[in-house]
Write an enzyme that holds these catalytic residues in place. Structure first.
Site, PDB file in Angstrom:
ATOM      1  N   LYS A 117       0.813  -1.228   0.000  1.00  0.00           N
ATOM      2  CA  LYS A 117       0.000   0.000   0.000  1.00  0.00           C
ATOM      3  C   LYS A 117       0.842   1.272   0.000  1.00  0.00           C
ATOM      4  CE  LYS A 117      -3.190  -2.785  -0.307  1.00  0.00           C
ATOM      5  NZ  LYS A 117      -3.805  -3.061  -1.599  1.00  0.00           N
ATOM      6  N   ARG A 292      -8.058  -7.486 -10.156  1.00  0.00           N
ATOM      7  CA  ARG A 292      -8.830  -8.693 -10.495  1.00  0.00           C
ATOM      8  C   ARG A 292     -10.167  -8.260 -11.087  1.00  0.00           C
ATOM      9  NH1 ARG A 292      -9.734  -7.594  -4.847  1.00  0.00           N
ATOM     10  NH2 ARG A 292     -11.924  -7.048  -4.594  1.00  0.00           N
TER      11      ARG A 292
END
Ligand code: MV4
Length: 499
Positions: A117, A292
Site C-alpha cells: 500500500k 482482479r
C-alpha cells in the site's frame, strides 16, 4: 500462445460466469473442484473437471501447485483466477507465467506494485493521482508518527502497509490514543499479513466508496466509469450501483483520468478497478487498486454494454479489446444486490443447509448470476454469497422498482438469506434519495437487525411447504403411465408458479 482451453481456478458463481464467457469466445473451460463442490452447477457447465482436494480452501483452491498441475494435466493453456483465492497473489501469477501458461489478469509486477500500500501510494503520487494526505512509507518511530499526525490534524487513520480490506486499521481521534493504536494495528497486521508495518493517513469522514473500472490492452488503457459501493457492512459490500448519484460527467472524466493514470503507472493489462474515497465536497482520493475482476463487475457491464470477462480473455490472448475508441457514456442505471446465506435478523450470521427450493427472478432487465441450484448444500467452507441479482433500467428510480419486483420473485427455501434486508433498504427514503456514504448501514441499525416482513415470511412458508410436498412426491413409488413418478409434482409446482 494459441489458447483453446482455459482452466478456471475458482468455484461457484464466478466460475460459472467465466466458463460461460469462455464458451461465448469459442474456448473450452476446465473446472477445478473440492470435495464439497463435486455436484456444483459450475462443474457440470465445464468441458472437463479436475478434483483438487478436500473442502477447506487451504487444502484445495489455495494450493497453487495442485492447480498448475491440473492445468498441465487437462491441456489448458491459460488460467483465469476469478476473484478471491489466488487472484491477487503475485507469486501465483508469476508461477502461471513460468509454467508457460497465460495468466488471465494483469502482469505479476502490477499485482505486486499495487499489493504494497505505501509503494502504491508513492507510485500513484508520482503519477499525479490524488492520494489521501499522510505518510508515504511505513512508520517506525512513534515520535515521527506523532509529529505527522499533528501536522495532518486529527482524526487520523493507522493502516497496515500490507493491508487492504480494513484489517489492521485504527481511527485515532486524540493524540493520547496514537501510540496504542500503532501497536495494536501492527500486531493485527502481523497476524493477518505476516508484516507488522503500519503508516498514517488523514481520516476522511463520511466519504462515499466510488470505484472506477479500467480496461487495458497492449494499445490502450480506458475507463468504464464508476460504481457506487458505499452500501457495505464490515467491509462486505451488499449493494452496488452504476452510475453514482454523486458523479456527474465532469467528475467522471476526472476520476476516470486518475484511474487510467494509476493503471498506466504500473503497466497494467486486463480489467482492474481503482478504489476512491469521494468526499461530500467532490474531492476524491485513491485508496487502492484491485487487480482482479470484481464481484460487482456486472453493473458496469450493463450500463456500458461491455462483457468484461470476455475482454479479459481477449486481452490475455493478445487480442485488442472490442470497445471502440471514442467517448463512452453510461446508459441507464444498474443495481446489484448480493444474495448471501446470512441472516440479517440474526446479526448477519451465516446460515447453512440444503436449498430445498430456489426460484430465480427473471424478465426484462433482470440478470441472475448464481452458483447454486435447488438441492445444493450451503456449507461454511466458502464465502456466503449465493448469487448476485442485477437489474438494468432507464433511471435510478426505475432500477429500484425493478429490483423490488425481482426480489419479490426470488424464492430461496432451506437457508436464511438477506433478501428481506435488501427490500427494506430499497424502501428507505434516505437510500432512495441517494443520501449514502460508507457509514450508512452502521448508522441504520433499523435496516439491519429486523425480522423479514410478514409478506416475505408468508411467501417463503408457502414455497417451503411446496418443496416438502415435492420431496414426498418424488419418494412415492412410480404410478402407472408415469415412468419416474415426477410428473405429478412437476405439474403441481408449475401451477403454483414455483418452477
Ligand atoms: C480510509 C477511510 C477513511 N479515511 N482511509 C477501508 C478498507 C481499505 N480499503 C481502506 N478503507 C478505508 N480507508 C482514510 N484515509 C475509510 C475506509 C473505510 C472504507 C473504505 C471503503 C469502503 C468501505 C469502508 C468502510 C470503512 C472504512
Amino acid at each position: 500462445m494459441n489458447v483453446t482451453r482455459v482452466l478456471v481456478a475458482n468455484r461457484g458463481e464466478i466460475a460459472l460466469r467465466i466458463i460461460r464467457a469462455c464458451h461465448d469466445e469459442g474456448l473450452e473451460a476446465v473446472a477445478i473442484y473440492s470435495d464439497a463442490d463435486r455436484a456444483s452447477p459450475y462443474v457440470r457447465a465445464a468441458d472437463a473437471a479436475v478434483p483438487i482436494g478436500p473442502a477447506p480452501a487451504a487444502q484445495s483452491y489455495l494450493l497453487a501447485d495442485r492447480i498448475l498441475e491440473a492445468a498441465a494435466r487437462s491441456g489448458a493453456q491459460a488460467v483465469h483466477p476469478g476473484f478471491g483465492f489466488l487472484s491477487e497473489r503475485a507469486p501465483f501469477a508469476r508461477a502461471v507465467e513460468e509454467a508457460g501458461l497465460v495468466f488471465v489478469g494483469p502482469p505479476a509486477s502490477a499485482i505486486q506494485a499495487m499489493g504494497d500500500k505505501t509503494e502504491a501510494r508513492r507510485r500513484m503520487q508520482a503519477a499525479g493521482v490524488p492520494v489521501v494526505p499522510g505518510a508515504m512509507a511505513a512508520l517506525e518511530d512513534p515520535a515521527v508518527a506523532g509529529e505527522l499526525a499533528r501536522s495532518l490534524g486529527y482524526p487520523v487513520l493507522v493502516k497496515a502497509a500490507a493491508g487492504g480490506g480494513g484489517k489492521g486499521m485504527r481511527v485515532v481521534r486524540v493524540p493520547e490514543d496514537l501510540a496504542g493504536a500503532l501497536l495494536s494495528a501492527a500486531s493485527e497486521a502481523q497476524k493477518a499479513f505476516g508484516d507488522p508495518a503500519v503508516y498514517l493517513e488523514k481520516f476522511i469522514e463520511r466519504p462515499r466508496h466510488v470505484e472506477i473500472q479500467v480496461l487495458a490492452d497492449a494499445e490502450r488503457t480506458i475507463h468504464l466509469g464508476e460504481r457506487e459501493c458505499s452500501i457495505q457492512r464490515r467491509h462486505q459490500k451488499l449493494l452496488e450501483e452504476a452510475p453514482s448519484v454523486a458523479v456527474d460527467p465532469e467528475l467522471r472524466e476526472r476520476m476516470g483520468a486518475a484511474a487510467v493514470a494509476a493503471a498506466a503507472a504500473v503497466g497494467y493489462r486486463s480489467a482492474g478497478t481503482c478504489e476512491f474515497l469521494l468526499s461530500a465536497d467532490g474531492s476524491f482520493y485513491f485508496l487502492e487498486m484491485n487487480t482482479r475482476i470484481q464481484v460487482e463487475h456486472p453493473v458496469t457491464e450493463l450500463v456500458y454494454g461491455v462483457d468484461l470477462v470476455r475482454e479479459q480473455l481477449r486481452i490475455a490472448r493478445g487480442l485488442p479489446m472490442t470497445v471502440a475508441p471514442g467517448p463512452l457514456t453510461p446508459r441507464g442505471w444498474a443495481i446489484e444486490c448480493r444474495i448471501t446465506s446470512e441472516d440479517p435478523a440474526n446479526g448477519f450470521l451465516p446460515s447453512t443447509g440444503r436449498i430445498t427450493c430456489l426460484r430465480a427472478p427473471a424478465g426484462p432487465g433482470v440478470r441472475w448470476d448464481s452458483g447454486v441450484d435447488a438441492g445444493d448444500e450451503v456449507t461454511l467452507y466458502y464465502d456466503s454469497m449465493l448469487a448476485k441479482l442485477i437489474v438494468h433500467a432507464a433511471g435510478r428510480a426505475d432500477a429500484i422498482a425493478r429490483m423490488e419486483r425481482a426480489l419479490h420473485e426470488l424464492v430461496v427455501v432451506g437457508v436464511a438469506t438477506n433478501q428481506a434486508f435488501h427490500l427494506r433498504l430499497l424502501a428507505d427514503s434516505a437510500f432512495r434519495a441517494g443520501d449514502i456514504d460508507i457509514q450508512f448501514l452502521e448508522r441504520r441499525g433499523d435496516l439491519v437487525d429486523r425480522p423479514p416482513p410478514p409478506e416475505v415470511v408468508r411467501r417463503l412458508a408457502v414455497a417451503a411447504a411446496l418443496a416438502e410436498h415435492e420431496r414426498r412426491q418424488r419418494q412415492k413409488p412410480a404410478v402407472a403411465g408415469d415412468g419416474n413418478g415426477a410428473s405429478a409434482w412437476l405439474g403441481q409446482a408449475r401451477r403454483e408458479g414455483l418452477r
